[in-house]
Design an enzyme around this catalytic site. Structure first.
Site, short mmCIF file in Angstrom:
data_model
loop_
_atom_site.label_atom_id
_atom_site.label_comp_id
_atom_site.label_asym_id
_atom_site.label_seq_id
_atom_site.Cartn_x
_atom_site.Cartn_y
_atom_site.Cartn_z
N GLU A 35 118.37 62.87 50.62
CA GLU A 35 119.30 63.30 51.68
C GLU A 35 118.58 63.99 52.83
OE1 GLU A 35 122.57 65.53 50.13
OE2 GLU A 35 122.99 64.08 48.56
N HIS A 37 115.66 63.04 54.13
CA HIS A 37 115.26 61.95 55.02
C HIS A 37 116.47 61.43 55.80
CE1 HIS A 37 111.98 61.32 51.86
NE2 HIS A 37 111.31 61.54 52.98
N LYS A 151 110.38 71.55 56.40
CA LYS A 151 109.84 71.88 55.08
C LYS A 151 108.32 71.78 55.11
CE LYS A 151 109.62 69.00 51.59
NZ LYS A 151 108.21 69.13 51.10
N GLN A 155 102.50 70.74 58.70
CA GLN A 155 102.34 69.35 59.13
C GLN A 155 103.00 69.13 60.49
OE1 GLN A 155 102.89 65.66 56.51
NE2 GLN A 155 104.86 65.75 57.57
N ARG A 189 109.23 64.58 45.52
CA ARG A 189 108.63 65.01 44.26
C ARG A 189 109.66 65.62 43.30
NH1 ARG A 189 102.93 65.33 45.11
NH2 ARG A 189 102.41 65.16 47.31
#
Length: 282
Positions: A35, A37, A151, A155, A189
């Site tokens: 969800e 993504h 999250k 990055q 994950r």
């Protein structure tokens, strides 16, 4: 829904759209969609005429070959989810050869030190791999906007730096962390967690929320010590790191400055599954 496995096919499809006065959005993923993504793609669909979603498990960003082998690959299910979401999504699901040719190797990047903090200390070469794949995907897709979840905040900052330093014609959009009802940050994950570890994992976000409250009255050092103590009491979760850092530079906080924004970052092992999360502190 259009599915392309080769960059030439994708370019042909995109060139045929004729998006002269309309924008193209992009969400790069490694599949095992959830969800979180879908929320990114949903934001992109509202802001662009078309969306490209890439599904590619990038080998150069894994410092652990076992982790690469175990990473969930659920392409058929991913495509069903995207089909149900919107007909305006174009999927790019390349092979490793299509991206890397015969040489699977990372480029080397200088992200002005962002790559040496937190994840960079524990995952050797990880951000060279991230930079390599994101730069290549941007060059292939040529999006106007690219969407990334907070999250993976480090990055996100590194991709912003990549775009800035290489003058790539794309606007990077950071989106709020999408969480399960119990607070656990959505991650591909998560599906590998045992029932016991899944039950224990929401403790990560609960600890972050309490750390945020304590940050208002305590020093960064005191908050870090408190978090470390809490995880020492957890039988099913092992703390790898907890850091309070400047949101812009990602440098660890030493002395609070009122005009700066700070964020707490955490990495935790639930069994052999590594989970990361973060929270804005001020």
């Amino acid at each position: 829904m259009i599915i392309c496995h080769k960059k030439e096919e994708l370019r042909q499809e995109l060139d045929g759209l004729g998006l002269k006065n309309q924008t193209l959005g992009f969400v790069p993923t490694m599949g095992a969609l959830h969800e979180g993504h879908l929320s990114l793609i949903g934001i992109g669909l509202k802001e662009n005429a078309k969306m490209v979603v890439s599904i590619f498990v990038n080998p150069t960003q894994f410092d652990n070959t076992s982790d690469l082998k175990k990473y969930p690959r659920t392409l058929e299910h991913d495509l069903e989810m995207l089909q149900a979401l919107s007909k305006d999504v174009i999927v790019y699901a390349p092979t490793v050869k299509d991206i890397y040719g015969d040489t699977i190797i990372s480029e080397r990047f200088d992200f002005d030190g962002l790559e040496h903090q937190m994840e960079g200390k524990f995952r050797h070469g990880h951000f060279d791999g991230v930079g390599t794949i994101v730069k290549r995907l941007f060059e292939i897709v040529r999006p106007d906007f690219a969407y990334f979840g907070e999250k993976d905040y480090q990055q996100l900052r590194i991709i912003e730096k990549l775009v800035e330093k290489h003058q790539l014609p794309v606007k990077v959009v950071g989106c709020d962390i999408f969480r399960a009802k119990d607070g656990l940050a959505m991650s591909s994950r998560n599906q590998r967690l045992t029932k016991e570890h899944r039950s224990a994992a929401p403790f990560i976000y609960e600890t972050l929320k309490t750390a945020k409250k304590r940050f208002g009255t305590e020093s960064a050092h005191e908050v870090v010590e408190w978090v470390e103590t809490q995880f020492e009491k957890q039988a099913l979760l092992r703390l790898e790191y907890f850091t309070i850092a400047d949101e812009e530079t990602l440098q660890p906080l030493e002395t609070k400055i009122k005009t700066k924004s700070y964020r707490a970052f955490i990495a935790v092992f639930a069994g052999d599954i590594r989970l990361i999360d973060n929270i804005k502190l001020n």
